[in-house]
Design a protein around this motif. Structure first.
Motif, PDB file in Angstrom:
ATOM      1  N   ASP A  33     135.937 131.772  72.340  1.00 33.39           N
ATOM      2  CA  ASP A  33     135.837 130.307  72.305  1.00 33.39           C
ATOM      3  C   ASP A  33     134.858 129.800  71.248  1.00 33.39           C
ATOM      4  O   ASP A  33     134.736 128.590  71.043  1.00 33.39           O
ATOM      5  CB  ASP A  33     135.404 129.765  73.676  1.00 33.39           C
ATOM      6  CG  ASP A  33     136.438 130.062  74.745  1.00 33.39           C
ATOM      7  OD1 ASP A  33     137.621 130.195  74.383  1.00 33.39           O
ATOM      8  OD2 ASP A  33     136.067 130.179  75.923  1.00 33.39           O
TER       9      ASP A  33
ATOM     10  N   ILE B  25     138.244 123.613  70.673  1.00 36.70           N
ATOM     11  CA  ILE B  25     138.179 123.357  72.130  1.00 36.70           C
ATOM     12  C   ILE B  25     139.353 122.492  72.570  1.00 36.70           C
ATOM     13  O   ILE B  25     139.996 122.745  73.590  1.00 36.70           O
ATOM     14  CB  ILE B  25     136.853 122.661  72.510  1.00 36.70           C
ATOM     15  CG1 ILE B  25     135.654 123.568  72.199  1.00 36.70           C
ATOM     16  CG2 ILE B  25     136.850 122.307  74.010  1.00 36.70           C
ATOM     17  CD1 ILE B  25     134.300 122.874  72.400  1.00 36.70           C
ATOM     18  N   THR B  28     142.507 124.782  72.505  1.00 38.07           N
ATOM     19  CA  THR B  28     142.586 125.888  73.465  1.00 38.07           C
ATOM     20  C   THR B  28     142.241 125.459  74.883  1.00 38.07           C
ATOM     21  O   THR B  28     142.572 126.156  75.832  1.00 38.07           O
ATOM     22  CB  THR B  28     141.604 127.022  73.073  1.00 38.07           C
ATOM     23  OG1 THR B  28     140.259 126.512  73.150  1.00 38.07           O
ATOM     24  CG2 THR B  28     141.875 127.539  71.668  1.00 38.07           C
ATOM     25  N   LYS B  29     141.585 124.316  75.025  1.00 35.94           N
ATOM     26  CA  LYS B  29     141.097 123.843  76.329  1.00 35.94           C
ATOM     27  C   LYS B  29     140.237 124.912  77.023  1.00 35.94           C
ATOM     28  O   LYS B  29     140.182 124.974  78.251  1.00 35.94           O
ATOM     29  CB  LYS B  29     142.256 123.448  77.252  1.00 35.94           C
ATOM     30  CG  LYS B  29     143.146 122.328  76.692  1.00 35.94           C
ATOM     31  CD  LYS B  29     144.125 121.896  77.765  1.00 35.94           C
ATOM     32  CE  LYS B  29     145.170 120.893  77.331  1.00 35.94           C
ATOM     33  NZ  LYS B  29     145.122 120.369  75.973  1.00 35.94           N
ATOM     34  N   SER B  30     139.599 125.758  76.222  1.00 28.39           N
ATOM     35  CA  SER B  30     138.792 126.833  76.795  1.00 28.39           C
ATOM     36  C   SER B  30     137.364 126.743  76.260  1.00 28.39           C
ATOM     37  O   SER B  30     137.147 126.620  75.053  1.00 28.39           O
ATOM     38  CB  SER B  30     139.417 128.187  76.432  1.00 28.39           C
ATOM     39  OG  SER B  30     138.573 129.232  76.869  1.00 28.39           O
ATOM     40  N   VAL B  31     136.400 126.791  77.166  1.00 27.70           N
ATOM     41  CA  VAL B  31     134.993 126.664  76.764  1.00 27.70           C
ATOM     42  C   VAL B  31     134.115 127.738  77.388  1.00 27.70           C
ATOM     43  O   VAL B  31     132.893 127.676  77.304  1.00 27.70           O
ATOM     44  CB  VAL B  31     134.415 125.279  77.166  1.00 27.70           C
ATOM     45  CG1 VAL B  31     135.078 124.171  76.364  1.00 27.70           C
ATOM     46  CG2 VAL B  31     134.554 125.025  78.668  1.00 27.70           C
ATOM     47  N   LYS B  32     134.752 128.764  77.996  1.00 28.20           N
ATOM     48  CA  LYS B  32     133.936 129.668  78.814  1.00 28.20           C
ATOM     49  C   LYS B  32     132.911 130.483  78.003  1.00 28.20           C
ATOM     50  O   LYS B  32     131.891 130.885  78.541  1.00 28.20           O
ATOM     51  CB  LYS B  32     134.810 130.577  79.680  1.00 28.20           C
ATOM     52  CG  LYS B  32     135.488 131.702  78.938  1.00 28.20           C
ATOM     53  CD  LYS B  32     136.139 132.654  79.917  1.00 28.20           C
ATOM     54  CE  LYS B  32     136.895 133.753  79.205  1.00 28.20           C
ATOM     55  NZ  LYS B  32     136.193 134.422  78.094  1.00 28.20           N
ATOM     56  N   LEU B  82     133.407 117.793  76.300  1.00 26.68           N
ATOM     57  CA  LEU B  82     134.576 118.681  76.401  1.00 26.68           C
ATOM     58  C   LEU B  82     134.277 119.877  77.298  1.00 26.68           C
ATOM     59  O   LEU B  82     135.153 120.356  78.030  1.00 26.68           O
ATOM     60  CB  LEU B  82     134.990 119.166  75.003  1.00 26.68           C
ATOM     61  CG  LEU B  82     135.608 118.097  74.083  1.00 26.68           C
ATOM     62  CD1 LEU B  82     135.728 118.624  72.652  1.00 26.68           C
ATOM     63  CD2 LEU B  82     136.973 117.649  74.594  1.00 26.68           C
ATOM     64  N   LYS B  85     134.751 118.709  80.687  1.00 24.09           N
ATOM     65  CA  LYS B  85     136.167 118.453  80.948  1.00 24.09           C
ATOM     66  C   LYS B  85     136.928 119.744  81.214  1.00 24.09           C
ATOM     67  O   LYS B  85     137.786 119.799  82.090  1.00 24.09           O
ATOM     68  CB  LYS B  85     136.756 117.724  79.734  1.00 24.09           C
ATOM     69  CG  LYS B  85     138.199 117.321  79.924  1.00 24.09           C
ATOM     70  CD  LYS B  85     138.682 116.366  78.851  1.00 24.09           C
ATOM     71  CE  LYS B  85     140.159 116.061  79.058  1.00 24.09           C
ATOM     72  NZ  LYS B  85     140.756 115.412  77.891  1.00 24.09           N
ATOM     73  N   TYR B  86     136.617 120.792  80.446  1.00 30.88           N
ATOM     74  CA  TYR B  86     137.430 122.004  80.506  1.00 30.88           C
ATOM     75  C   TYR B  86     136.776 123.152  81.259  1.00 30.88           C
ATOM     76  O   TYR B  86     137.333 124.249  81.284  1.00 30.88           O
ATOM     77  CB  TYR B  86     137.804 122.453  79.090  1.00 30.88           C
ATOM     78  CG  TYR B  86     138.726 121.482  78.400  1.00 30.88           C
ATOM     79  CD1 TYR B  86     139.927 121.099  79.007  1.00 30.88           C
ATOM     80  CD2 TYR B  86     138.416 120.934  77.160  1.00 30.88           C
ATOM     81  CE1 TYR B  86     140.772 120.199  78.390  1.00 30.88           C
ATOM     82  CE2 TYR B  86     139.263 120.036  76.538  1.00 30.88           C
ATOM     83  CZ  TYR B  86     140.443 119.668  77.159  1.00 30.88           C
ATOM     84  OH  TYR B  86     141.276 118.789  76.545  1.00 30.88           O
ATOM     85  N   LYS B  87     135.614 122.908  81.833  1.00 30.42           N
ATOM     86  CA  LYS B  87     134.988 124.024  82.557  1.00 30.42           C
ATOM     87  C   LYS B  87     135.815 124.372  83.789  1.00 30.42           C
ATOM     88  O   LYS B  87     136.407 123.502  84.435  1.00 30.42           O
ATOM     89  CB  LYS B  87     133.543 123.694  82.933  1.00 30.42           C
ATOM     90  CG  LYS B  87     133.399 122.748  84.099  1.00 30.42           C
ATOM     91  CD  LYS B  87     131.965 122.674  84.583  1.00 30.42           C
ATOM     92  CE  LYS B  87     131.869 121.599  85.681  1.00 30.42           C
ATOM     93  NZ  LYS B  87     130.501 121.301  86.069  1.00 30.42           N
ATOM     94  N   LYS B  88     135.854 125.658  84.063  1.00 33.22           N
ATOM     95  CA  LYS B  88     136.510 126.111  85.294  1.00 33.22           C
ATOM     96  C   LYS B  88     135.573 125.801  86.458  1.00 33.22           C
ATOM     97  O   LYS B  88     134.401 126.141  86.435  1.00 33.22           O
ATOM     98  CB  LYS B  88     136.764 127.614  85.246  1.00 33.22           C
ATOM     99  CG  LYS B  88     137.638 128.058  84.094  1.00 33.22           C
ATOM    100  CD  LYS B  88     139.113 127.868  84.413  1.00 33.22           C
ATOM    101  CE  LYS B  88     139.977 128.354  83.252  1.00 33.22           C
ATOM    102  NZ  LYS B  88     139.862 127.496  82.053  1.00 33.22           N
TER     103      LYS B  88
END
Lengths: 89, 89
Positions: A33, B25, B28-32, B82, B85-88
């Motif tokens: 990421d 971000i 991919t909508k991924s920020v982990k 973001l 917004k995108y955190k699991k």
């Protein structure tokens, strides 16, 4: 003077702020990421700042910026190194 | 003067460097892999710098640092937004 101290504290926080990111990469071994272009640009920006910081130190203005900026430079280099190490080939 | 120009170019690169990260971000909508603590610290550091940048502008030293630092501040705020917004959960 007061504002210069704020700048110094800001610089210290901006440098040390990268440490939790490094710890996380080492723990998770995952860097997907993190944007490669962003970290190369950060490296380029901080490197240009470093030339300026050296010029300030040579001119006798002070070493504070050189110290915090060098710290940032080293930490960003470590992150880029880790990104190479853990990137999926 | 030459070194001040390097600092300015460095500041511009450091600001705009965050844009590819934001684009990634959003895609991919991924920020982990992004460390929350690091981005909060970057926000704190840049905010302190912003106070210093405002003081320079008020003193008539110039607006260049205020402009590049404000840009960084906005882009880091967007990244933190973001990340929320995108955190699991």
């Amino acid at each position: 003077m007061f504002f210069a101290v704020l700048q110094l504290i800001g610089g210290v926080i901006l440098s040390f702020g990268w440490i939790p990111q490094i710890v996380q990469i080492v723990k998770t071994k995952s860097v997907k990421d993190l944007n490669k272009k962003t970290f190369w640009l950060l490296l380029a920006g901080i490197s240009l700042m470093e030339v300026y910081a050296v010029s300030l130190a040579v001119d006798g203005v002070g070493y504070a910026f050189l110290i915090t900026n060098s710290m940032s430079l080293i930490l960003i280099l470590i992150i880029i190194g880790l990104m190479f190490k853990y990137k999926k080939s």
